[in-house]
Write a protein that holds these residues in place. Structure first.
Motif, PDB file in Angstrom:
ATOM      1  N   HIS A   1      -3.114  -7.545  -3.049  1.00 25.91           N
ATOM      2  CA  HIS A   1      -4.109  -8.668  -1.572  1.00 25.91           C
ATOM      3  C   HIS A   1      -4.480  -6.828  -1.569  1.00 25.91           C
ATOM      4  N   HIS A   2      -4.723  -5.856  -1.554  1.00 30.99           N
ATOM      5  CA  HIS A   2      -5.531  -4.333  -1.558  1.00 30.99           C
ATOM      6  C   HIS A   2      -6.114  -4.303  -2.398  1.00 30.99           C
ATOM      7  N   SER A   3      -6.943  -3.401  -1.797  1.00 29.77           N
ATOM      8  CA  SER A   3      -7.508  -2.737  -2.915  1.00 29.77           C
ATOM      9  C   SER A   3      -7.030  -2.214  -4.099  1.00 29.77           C
ATOM     10  N   PHE A   4      -7.121  -1.581  -5.175  1.00 25.92           N
ATOM     11  CA  PHE A   4      -6.064  -1.314  -6.239  1.00 25.92           C
ATOM     12  C   PHE A   4      -6.210   0.594  -6.036  1.00 25.92           C
ATOM     13  N   VAL A   5      -7.949   0.795  -5.568  1.00 27.94           N
ATOM     14  CA  VAL A   5      -8.468   2.556  -5.281  1.00 27.94           C
ATOM     15  C   VAL A   5      -7.231   2.538  -4.083  1.00 27.94           C
ATOM     16  N   LEU A   6      -7.394   2.373  -3.344  1.00 31.53           N
ATOM     17  CA  LEU A   6      -6.773   2.127  -1.380  1.00 31.53           C
ATOM     18  C   LEU A   6      -5.209   2.245  -1.642  1.00 31.53           C
ATOM     19  N   ILE A   7      -4.507   1.337  -3.061  1.00 29.89           N
ATOM     20  CA  ILE A   7      -2.944   1.316  -3.150  1.00 29.89           C
ATOM     21  C   ILE A   7      -2.862   2.820  -4.210  1.00 29.89           C
TER      22      ILE A   7
ATOM     23  N   VAL B   1       0.656  -1.142   0.209  1.00 31.47           N
ATOM     24  CA  VAL B   1       0.114  -0.041   0.063  1.00 31.47           C
ATOM     25  C   VAL B   1       0.601   1.442  -0.090  1.00 31.47           C
TER      26      VAL B   1
ATOM     27  N   PRO C   1      -5.027  -6.331 -11.674  1.00 34.13           N
ATOM     28  CA  PRO C   1      -5.199  -4.771  -9.940  1.00 34.13           C
ATOM     29  C   PRO C   1      -6.365  -5.886  -8.746  1.00 34.13           C
ATOM     30  N   GLY C   2      -7.682  -6.770  -9.382  1.00 31.41           N
ATOM     31  CA  GLY C   2      -8.513  -7.606  -8.609  1.00 31.41           C
ATOM     32  C   GLY C   2      -7.766  -8.088  -7.968  1.00 31.41           C
ATOM     33  N   SER C   3      -6.016  -8.743  -8.725  1.00 33.62           N
ATOM     34  CA  SER C   3      -5.811  -9.632  -7.637  1.00 33.62           C
ATOM     35  C   SER C   3      -4.475  -9.541  -7.042  1.00 33.62           C
TER      36      SER C   3
END
Length: 276
Positions: free
Chosen positions: A123-129, A48, A119-121
């Motif tokens: 471990h965390h939301s791509f938007v958050l990242i 992140v 992006p869906g793979s």
């Protein structure tokens, strides 16, 4: 002949600038080390954001304690030469995408495959990242490009100041130098080349616009590498491809620079900052 008042003032200004560079660099290195050691205990995932990215921002705070007025002027863009280049933002956005594309193409040319992490793979939301990467990138760039680059620009030319910042920026990533020599060389080539791209594109740009453009470029490159490359694993080839891609883009941006509007011959040289 004896020294003139101008000689003494010039020498004092040089000492002031380089001593401030020393303070900033020392704080940036120490802060990054402390934050890096503290990260495992915070529970903040490296994917992140890396807390070390906040080191340069803390270094600006340390420099402000040393030269408060000077720091305020640098961050505001006081004394910036010329007007903001309207093409700077476009150049940086294009440069970020081109760096990632060239790195991927180089990797594919050697290995015959393109790596892509959906992006869906993650471990965390791509938007958050993505948001966290932008915040982290801005925390770095407020130090490197909004403070240190303009400070050095008062004594050096655009390219020389950019290369100096790029070397310090690369050396600040201390763990990189525990990897293979080719990996470290590729990384250092990347930081110096990206610093040149940023220095050229941001010449004449100050304040919040400078921060957002530098942070946006930085975040886009990081996100591109996250999705398409695996240089974080310590693999040498992706990092070498990345470094070469950055060098190629720096050459392109340098060539474009010649086509931009030439500075006014009557414009003053690098700005002289007020002392505290």
């Amino acid at each position: 002949m004896g020294r003139t008042d101008g000689d003494c003032v010039g020498r004092a200004e040089r000492v002031e600038v380089w001593s401030t560079v020393g303070v900033f660099t020392a704080v940036a290195f120490v802060a990054a080390g402390v934050l890096g050691a503290a990260q495992p205990g915070t529970g903040v995932p490296d994917e992140v954001v890396q807390l070390t990215q906040f080191g340069p921002a803390l270094a600006v705070g340390g420099a402000a304690l040393y030269r408060r007025r000077q720091t305020r002027e640098l961050l505001r863009g006081t004394g910036t030469r010329g007007g903001a280049r309207s093409a700077g933002g476009v150049v940086l956005l294009g440069a970020a995408g081109l760096i990632v594309a060239l790195a991927v193409l180089g990797y594919d040319a050697v290995c015959g495959q393109v790596r892509f992490t959906p992006p869906g793979s993650l471990h965390h939301s791509f938007v958050l990242i993505a948001v966290a990467q932008l915040v982290g990138a801005c925390e770095e760039e407020v130090g490197w490009r909004c403070y240190l680059q303009p400070l050095l620009r008062t004594r050096l030319g655009t390219v020389a100041s950019s290369v100096t910042v790029g070397v310090l920026w690369g050396a600040w990533h201390v763990p990189v130098f525990g990897q293979a020599p080719a990996y470290a060389a590729g990384f250092l080539a990347a930081t110096v080349a990206m610093s040149v791209v940023l220095g050229i594109a941001l010449e004449g740009v100050g304040g919040w616009r400078r921060l957002l453009l530098a942070g946006g470029f930085h975040a886009l490159v990081n996100l591109g590498l996250l999705l398409f490359m695996d240089e974080e694993s310590g693999a040498v080839l992706p990092m070498v491809c990345f470094g070469l891609a950055c060098l190629a883009v720096a050459v392109i941006v340098g060539a474009l620079r010649a086509g931009w509007r030439a500075p006014d011959p009557a414009a003053p040289g690098p700005a002289t900052l007020h002392r505290t």
